[in-house]
Design an enzyme around this catalytic site. Sequence first.
Site, mmCIF file in Angstrom:
data_model
loop_
_atom_site.group_PDB
_atom_site.id
_atom_site.type_symbol
_atom_site.label_atom_id
_atom_site.label_comp_id
_atom_site.label_asym_id
_atom_site.label_seq_id
_atom_site.Cartn_x
_atom_site.Cartn_y
_atom_site.Cartn_z
ATOM 1 N N LEU A 121 0.849 -1.203 0.000
ATOM 2 C CA LEU A 121 0.000 0.000 0.000
ATOM 3 C C LEU A 121 0.878 1.243 0.000
ATOM 4 O O LEU A 121 1.890 1.296 0.675
ATOM 5 C CB LEU A 121 -0.899 0.019 1.243
ATOM 6 N N ASP A 122 0.471 2.240 -0.768
ATOM 7 C CA ASP A 122 1.229 3.501 -0.757
ATOM 8 C C ASP A 122 0.481 4.538 0.086
ATOM 9 O O ASP A 122 -0.492 4.204 0.766
ATOM 10 C CB ASP A 122 1.484 4.000 -2.185
#
Lengths: 166, 323
Positions: A121-122
């Site tokens: 996940l960013d």
Amino acid sequence: MAMAAARRALLTHLRVPVARPAAAAAAAAAAGTVPTARRLLSSTTEETKGSFLDKGEVADRVVSVVKNFQKVEPAKGGAGAVVKLSTCGLEVLGSYSLFAEFKKNFARVTPTAHFQKDLGLDSLDTVEVVMAFEEEFGFEIPDNEAEKIDSIKTAVDFIASHPQAK
Amino acid sequence: MRHRLLRRAMPLPPPPSPPPAPRTPGVAGARLFSSLPPPPPLQPRREVHVWYLLPDELNDASQLKMYMDLLSPSERKTALSMNGEKLQKGAVLSRALVRTTLSRYTDCKVDPRSFEFKKNKFGKPEILWQSDDSRMEWPLHFNISHTTSLIACGITIDTPIGIDIEEKKRKTMKNILSLAHRYFTPSEVDYLTKIPDPDAQQKEFIKLWTLKEAYVKALGRGFSGAPFNKFSIILAANNRIQISVAPKVFKDSDSSYDCLSENWQFSLAELNSSHYMAVCVEDDLRSSDSGNGRLPLGLKVWKTVPFLEDTLVSGTEAVKLIS
């Protein structure tokens, strides 16, 4: 309470492609039974602990939120369907491109999963996940606390120690 | 398990690899880059150079091993602790891109392997220069951003920089306006609300997001040090990007952040028609004035395969300046 549990259990496998009922059933089985049990226990726990949620229940709900959230990529050709619970039962709304695949990422959402290292996940994903936690648990998470939430464990620890969590 | 990444990558006959270089600066560093021209001089404070690579194009096992060898032991450990090959490869390429790019801006006097890094108190990575007389310091600032499909490193001299990249078509799980309501300022929500077409609205959201991220990263104070809802990015009609900081109310209980500054310059571009790139650098007040006389931020962009190939893409269709 039971309705909410049932709805939650259903929602956890909401975005499953129609073509893979086996996986959906497995997910439903995994996600559906435990929350109900925890909720019965937690009402007793709540009385003794004050207004803090039971950590185990928080963990299940957190994992559930992230599993629902899981980053999906637009499918080429849109191989899935959105289903919606209505009073008439499940209603297939049509194919979509967003939630097309049951990614193997789903299996990576374990209680020890790290958002960046395990789930990829960013920052935009994490912001959305935090917002999903806020909706699930009914309280706003301040920026300085949100910044520290980088894994399932840190999310669970924070929410379980927060008296406003519902 | 540790070398799963390397074994599974597509095996090709290995290209002639550079001789194993010692971890010291000097000739070894220069030799690694011997086939490539050095980058052009970088104007202090007025210019940003961006180097990016496309992970999907880098699958040669020996090449990846070469990049892996540039990393420090702790970077290698971190990369291998990522779950899955794709994430591991991304982590290796990210560090390799930073190290190789920085090396080139020291005229290769500092070997890519030699760089050490520290984090400022908010977690922003910076170069750690040893107080060693035999090595000069270069006033280099850098920042990286990665998506699964593109990793970019921005370099400046003498000025803090932030860079953020997003896929243009990136879909959010949540509705754009509810995200904006939760995280953006009222004027930004207004701006987005007025866009009737959902695709155009999504694109403007991504543009605002990358610009805001770039500012926060340039400031280096972390997300909570520069809360998104305390500053507005304004995309003006003449393509100018401005930042406006909410005036801090006296006795504001939310005093967890210091006063935010507005003396920052932005550049927004479309890369390869697939990504938005936002860059933010501290304004050079000496050369700007309050009117239209301010010089635009110089921007040069290269697509690179470290040690092997550079392609200047700014000035071509691959880099479309939005502002």
